[in-house]
Write an enzyme that holds these catalytic residues in place. Structure first.
Site, PDB file in Angstrom:
ATOM      1  N   CYS A 124      41.930  38.353  41.380  1.00 49.41           N
ATOM      2  CA  CYS A 124      40.493  38.202  41.233  1.00 49.41           C
ATOM      3  C   CYS A 124      40.069  39.133  42.312  1.00 49.41           C
ATOM      4  CB  CYS A 124      40.298  36.879  41.894  1.00 49.41           C
ATOM      5  SG  CYS A 124      38.472  36.317  41.844  1.00 49.41           S
TER       6      CYS A 124
ATOM      7  N   HIS B 103      39.154  29.788  35.466  1.00 49.18           N
ATOM      8  CA  HIS B 103      38.973  30.652  36.395  1.00 49.18           C
ATOM      9  C   HIS B 103      37.617  30.868  37.049  1.00 49.18           C
ATOM     10  CE1 HIS B 103      40.323  34.321  39.060  1.00 49.18           C
ATOM     11  NE2 HIS B 103      39.121  34.546  38.957  1.00 49.18           N
ATOM     12  N   GLU B 104      36.725  31.260  36.173  1.00 48.60           N
ATOM     13  CA  GLU B 104      35.512  31.600  36.207  1.00 48.60           C
ATOM     14  C   GLU B 104      34.511  30.675  36.713  1.00 48.60           C
ATOM     15  OE1 GLU B 104      34.745  34.740  36.877  1.00 48.60           O
ATOM     16  OE2 GLU B 104      36.523  35.494  36.118  1.00 48.60           O
TER      17      GLU B 104
ATOM     18  N   HIS C  19      34.601  29.410  40.572  1.00 50.28           N
ATOM     19  CA  HIS C  19      33.724  29.978  41.459  1.00 50.28           C
ATOM     20  C   HIS C  19      32.627  29.190  41.646  1.00 50.28           C
ATOM     21  CE1 HIS C  19      36.170  33.509  41.918  1.00 50.28           C
ATOM     22  NE2 HIS C  19      36.342  33.887  40.681  1.00 50.28           N
TER      23      HIS C  19
END
Length: 102
Positions: A21, A63-64, A67
């Site tokens: 990342c 994953h995104e 955030h």
């Protein structure tokens, strides 16, 4: 761009995704991710968005969206011994990782 995205697993099956990342430069580690997911939300025009994703794409959505909950991949690494630099990942782990992904 997605507004109010929601990821729903479509299977209990998970895979070990070697992630990195921009928030943690030059580090990679193994994160278990659902192999198939449905992503829903609104697109940039306010219209409903729905997509099913599998494999790397499913892992990327997860994953995104992490955030948005102030979670980065190192928070999800199960075994800290999997953490490695990009150079060492390329040298020792990249080929076997992509072979398993096939």
């Amino acid at each position: 761009m997605l507004v109010n995205p929601v990821v729903t697993p479509l299977t209990e099956e998970k895979f070990d995704n070697y992630e990195g990342c921009l928030s943690v430069p030059n580090i990679r580690g193994i994160v278990p991710r659902f192999a198939r997911v449905r992503v829903t939300g609104l697109d940039r025009h306010g219209k409903p968005f729905e997509r099913e994703a599998a494999g790397f794409t499913a892992g990327t959505f997860q994953h995104e969206l992490d955030h948005l909950d102030a979670t980065i991949f190192v928070d999800r690494v199960v075994d800290t011994k999997s953490l490695t630099t990009w150079t060492e990942f390329e040298r020792h782990h990249m080929a076997p990782f992509f072979e398993r992904a096939k």
